[in-house]
Motif scaffolding. Sequence first.
Motif, PDB file in Angstrom:
ATOM      1  N   LEU A 197     -13.406  -2.243  -5.098  1.00 20.10           N
ATOM      2  CA  LEU A 197     -13.621  -1.855  -3.713  1.00 20.10           C
ATOM      3  C   LEU A 197     -12.664  -2.637  -2.821  1.00 20.10           C
ATOM      4  CD1 LEU A 197     -16.316  -0.779  -1.644  1.00 20.10           C
ATOM      5  CD2 LEU A 197     -15.853  -3.151  -1.144  1.00 20.10           C
ATOM      6  N   VAL A 198     -12.047  -1.936  -1.864  1.00 23.57           N
ATOM      7  CA  VAL A 198     -11.214  -2.550  -0.834  1.00 23.57           C
ATOM      8  C   VAL A 198     -11.697  -2.028   0.507  1.00 23.57           C
ATOM      9  CG1 VAL A 198      -8.892  -2.806   0.112  1.00 23.57           C
ATOM     10  CG2 VAL A 198      -9.180  -2.595  -2.342  1.00 23.57           C
ATOM     11  N   THR A 199     -12.058  -2.927   1.414  1.00 23.79           N
ATOM     12  CA  THR A 199     -12.464  -2.536   2.745  1.00 23.79           C
ATOM     13  C   THR A 199     -12.002  -3.595   3.745  1.00 23.79           C
ATOM     14  OG1 THR A 199     -14.313  -1.661   4.049  1.00 23.79           O
ATOM     15  CG2 THR A 199     -14.773  -3.572   2.695  1.00 23.79           C
ATOM     16  N   LEU A 200     -11.997  -3.274   5.014  1.00 19.60           N
ATOM     17  CA  LEU A 200     -11.546  -4.246   6.005  1.00 19.60           C
ATOM     18  C   LEU A 200     -12.540  -5.388   6.132  1.00 19.60           C
ATOM     19  CD1 LEU A 200     -10.106  -2.034   8.869  1.00 19.60           C
ATOM     20  CD2 LEU A 200      -8.875  -3.297   7.098  1.00 19.60           C
ATOM     21  N   GLN A 201     -12.023  -6.585   6.340  1.00 25.30           N
ATOM     22  CA  GLN A 201     -12.858  -7.758   6.568  1.00 25.30           C
ATOM     23  C   GLN A 201     -13.282  -7.764   8.020  1.00 25.30           C
ATOM     24  OE1 GLN A 201     -14.088 -10.074   4.500  1.00 25.30           O
ATOM     25  NE2 GLN A 201     -15.101 -11.043   6.190  1.00 25.30           N
ATOM     26  N   THR A 202     -14.555  -7.786   8.280  1.00 24.36           N
ATOM     27  CA  THR A 202     -15.051  -7.842   9.662  1.00 24.36           C
ATOM     28  C   THR A 202     -15.913  -9.084   9.817  1.00 24.36           C
ATOM     29  OG1 THR A 202     -16.969  -6.485   9.118  1.00 24.36           O
ATOM     30  CG2 THR A 202     -15.023  -5.346   9.967  1.00 24.36           C
ATOM     31  N   LEU A 203     -15.983  -9.562  11.022  1.00 29.59           N
ATOM     32  CA  LEU A 203     -16.785 -10.764  11.293  1.00 29.59           C
ATOM     33  C   LEU A 203     -18.159 -10.416  11.746  1.00 29.59           C
ATOM     34  CD1 LEU A 203     -14.075 -12.838  13.114  1.00 29.59           C
ATOM     35  CD2 LEU A 203     -14.781 -12.997  10.742  1.00 29.59           C
ATOM     36  N   GLY A 245     -13.780   3.501   1.864  1.00 28.61           N
ATOM     37  CA  GLY A 245     -13.822   4.409   2.998  1.00 28.61           C
ATOM     38  C   GLY A 245     -12.678   4.252   3.985  1.00 28.61           C
ATOM     39  N   LEU A 246     -11.610   3.582   3.583  1.00 26.27           N
ATOM     40  CA  LEU A 246     -10.469   3.396   4.479  1.00 26.27           C
ATOM     41  C   LEU A 246      -9.587   4.638   4.511  1.00 26.27           C
ATOM     42  CD1 LEU A 246      -9.394  -0.214   3.431  1.00 26.27           C
ATOM     43  CD2 LEU A 246     -10.749   0.467   5.405  1.00 26.27           C
ATOM     44  N   ARG A 247      -8.834   4.768   5.605  1.00 19.47           N
ATOM     45  CA  ARG A 247      -7.861   5.858   5.699  1.00 19.47           C
ATOM     46  C   ARG A 247      -6.440   5.343   5.598  1.00 19.47           C
ATOM     47  NH1 ARG A 247      -9.840   8.979  10.928  1.00 19.47           N
ATOM     48  NH2 ARG A 247      -7.595   8.968  11.170  1.00 19.47           N
ATOM     49  N   LEU A 248      -6.238   4.067   5.925  1.00 15.77           N
ATOM     50  CA  LEU A 248      -4.911   3.470   5.942  1.00 15.77           C
ATOM     51  C   LEU A 248      -5.055   1.973   5.758  1.00 15.77           C
ATOM     52  CD1 LEU A 248      -1.843   3.905   6.553  1.00 15.77           C
ATOM     53  CD2 LEU A 248      -2.385   3.469   8.942  1.00 15.77           C
ATOM     54  N   LEU A 249      -4.035   1.357   5.197  1.00 13.21           N
ATOM     55  CA  LEU A 249      -4.031  -0.084   5.014  1.00 13.21           C
ATOM     56  C   LEU A 249      -2.638  -0.596   5.316  1.00 13.21           C
ATOM     57  CD1 LEU A 249      -5.845  -2.426   4.106  1.00 13.21           C
ATOM     58  CD2 LEU A 249      -5.026  -2.045   1.784  1.00 13.21           C
ATOM     59  N   ARG A 250      -2.558  -1.626   6.140  1.00 17.73           N
ATOM     60  CA  ARG A 250      -1.260  -2.190   6.511  1.00 17.73           C
ATOM     61  C   ARG A 250      -1.103  -3.577   5.899  1.00 17.73           C
ATOM     62  NH1 ARG A 250      -2.950   0.292  11.379  1.00 17.73           N
ATOM     63  NH2 ARG A 250      -1.575   1.994  11.957  1.00 17.73           N
ATOM     64  N   TYR A 292       0.850  -1.183   0.000  1.00 17.99           N
ATOM     65  CA  TYR A 292       0.000   0.000   0.000  1.00 17.99           C
ATOM     66  C   TYR A 292       0.886   1.233   0.000  1.00 17.99           C
ATOM     67  CZ  TYR A 292      -3.141   3.684   1.436  1.00 17.99           C
ATOM     68  OH  TYR A 292      -3.830   4.858   1.488  1.00 17.99           O
ATOM     69  N   ASP A 293       0.611   2.160  -0.892  1.00 17.97           N
ATOM     70  CA  ASP A 293       1.315   3.435  -0.976  1.00 17.97           C
ATOM     71  C   ASP A 293       0.332   4.531  -0.573  1.00 17.97           C
ATOM     72  OD1 ASP A 293       2.463   5.877  -1.741  1.00 17.97           O
ATOM     73  OD2 ASP A 293       3.343   5.047  -3.560  1.00 17.97           O
ATOM     74  N   ALA A 294       0.560   5.130   0.599  1.00 19.35           N
ATOM     75  CA  ALA A 294      -0.360   6.150   1.122  1.00 19.35           C
ATOM     76  C   ALA A 294      -0.417   7.383   0.238  1.00 19.35           C
ATOM     77  CB  ALA A 294       0.039   6.534   2.540  1.00 19.35           C
ATOM     78  N   GLU A 295       0.659   7.664  -0.470  1.00 17.62           N
ATOM     79  CA  GLU A 295       0.695   8.849  -1.332  1.00 17.62           C
ATOM     80  C   GLU A 295      -0.245   8.704  -2.533  1.00 17.62           C
ATOM     81  OE1 GLU A 295       4.302  10.937  -3.446  1.00 17.62           O
ATOM     82  OE2 GLU A 295       4.668  10.675  -1.300  1.00 17.62           O
ATOM     83  N   THR A 296      -0.238   7.521  -3.159  1.00 19.52           N
ATOM     84  CA  THR A 296      -1.088   7.285  -4.336  1.00 19.52           C
ATOM     85  C   THR A 296      -2.390   6.569  -3.988  1.00 19.52           C
ATOM     86  OG1 THR A 296      -0.047   5.157  -4.836  1.00 19.52           O
ATOM     87  CG2 THR A 296       0.931   7.135  -5.840  1.00 19.52           C
ATOM     88  N   PHE A 347      -4.758  -2.703  -6.943  1.00 18.06           N
ATOM     89  CA  PHE A 347      -5.939  -1.855  -6.819  1.00 18.06           C
ATOM     90  C   PHE A 347      -5.492  -0.410  -6.945  1.00 18.06           C
ATOM     91  CE2 PHE A 347      -4.481  -2.462  -2.455  1.00 18.06           C
ATOM     92  CZ  PHE A 347      -4.490  -1.178  -1.935  1.00 18.06           C
ATOM     93  N   ASP A 348      -6.411   0.444  -7.411  1.00 14.75           N
ATOM     94  CA  ASP A 348      -6.085   1.855  -7.598  1.00 14.75           C
ATOM     95  C   ASP A 348      -6.760   2.710  -6.526  1.00 14.75           C
ATOM     96  OD1 ASP A 348      -8.756   1.943  -8.389  1.00 14.75           O
ATOM     97  OD2 ASP A 348      -8.299   2.203 -10.505  1.00 14.75           O
ATOM     98  N   ALA A 349      -6.535   4.005  -6.593  1.00 19.46           N
ATOM     99  CA  ALA A 349      -7.079   4.930  -5.592  1.00 19.46           C
ATOM    100  C   ALA A 349      -8.603   4.901  -5.568  1.00 19.46           C
ATOM    101  CB  ALA A 349      -6.585   6.343  -5.861  1.00 19.46           C
ATOM    102  N   ALA A 350      -9.239   4.730  -6.714  1.00 17.92           N
ATOM    103  CA  ALA A 350     -10.703   4.711  -6.756  1.00 17.92           C
ATOM    104  C   ALA A 350     -11.253   3.535  -5.943  1.00 17.92           C
ATOM    105  CB  ALA A 350     -11.189   4.634  -8.201  1.00 17.92           C
ATOM    106  N   ALA A 351     -10.639   2.365  -6.043  1.00 13.92           N
ATOM    107  CA  ALA A 351     -11.082   1.197  -5.277  1.00 13.92           C
ATOM    108  C   ALA A 351     -10.831   1.403  -3.790  1.00 13.92           C
ATOM    109  CB  ALA A 351     -10.354  -0.056  -5.765  1.00 13.92           C
ATOM    110  N   PHE A 352      -9.698   1.995  -3.440  1.00 13.25           N
ATOM    111  CA  PHE A 352      -9.386   2.264  -2.046  1.00 13.25           C
ATOM    112  C   PHE A 352     -10.376   3.275  -1.471  1.00 13.25           C
ATOM    113  CE2 PHE A 352      -7.148   4.507   1.353  1.00 13.25           C
ATOM    114  CZ  PHE A 352      -6.753   3.442   2.145  1.00 13.25           C
ATOM    115  N   ASP A 353     -10.626   4.355  -2.182  1.00 12.04           N
ATOM    116  CA  ASP A 353     -11.549   5.393  -1.718  1.00 12.04           C
ATOM    117  C   ASP A 353     -12.977   4.871  -1.582  1.00 12.04           C
ATOM    118  OD1 ASP A 353      -9.399   7.133  -1.686  1.00 12.04           O
ATOM    119  OD2 ASP A 353      -9.943   8.122  -3.568  1.00 12.04           O
ATOM    120  N   ALA A 354     -13.380   3.950  -2.452  1.00 10.10           N
ATOM    121  CA  ALA A 354     -14.734   3.398  -2.395  1.00 10.10           C
ATOM    122  C   ALA A 354     -14.982   2.642  -1.089  1.00 10.10           C
ATOM    123  CB  ALA A 354     -14.987   2.472  -3.586  1.00 10.10           C
TER     124      ALA A 354
END
Length: 67
Positions: A61-67, A36-41, A8-12, A27-34
């Motif tokens: 779309l990329v989002t955190l996996q929750t149970l 709603g994340l602020r950071l990914l490790r 993950y590149d926080a700049e891009t 994944f690109d910025a559009a998928a990350f922004d969709a």
Amino acid sequence: MQATAYTYDAETRSGQVLLDDGTPVPFDAAAFDAGGLRLLRPGQRVRIEVEGPEDSPRITLVTLQTL
């Protein structure tokens, strides 16, 4: 679909995830922004949505996996 954050590149706001079979998929910025994340490790489990053919999927779309 689930995957693991690989890079993950926080700049891009772009990077790659690893599918469960070890295949890296970018994944690109559009998928990350969709998502709603602020950071990914690296190593975090994520939920992704993809479109397109299996041999060249595009993450929408990329989002955190929750149970």
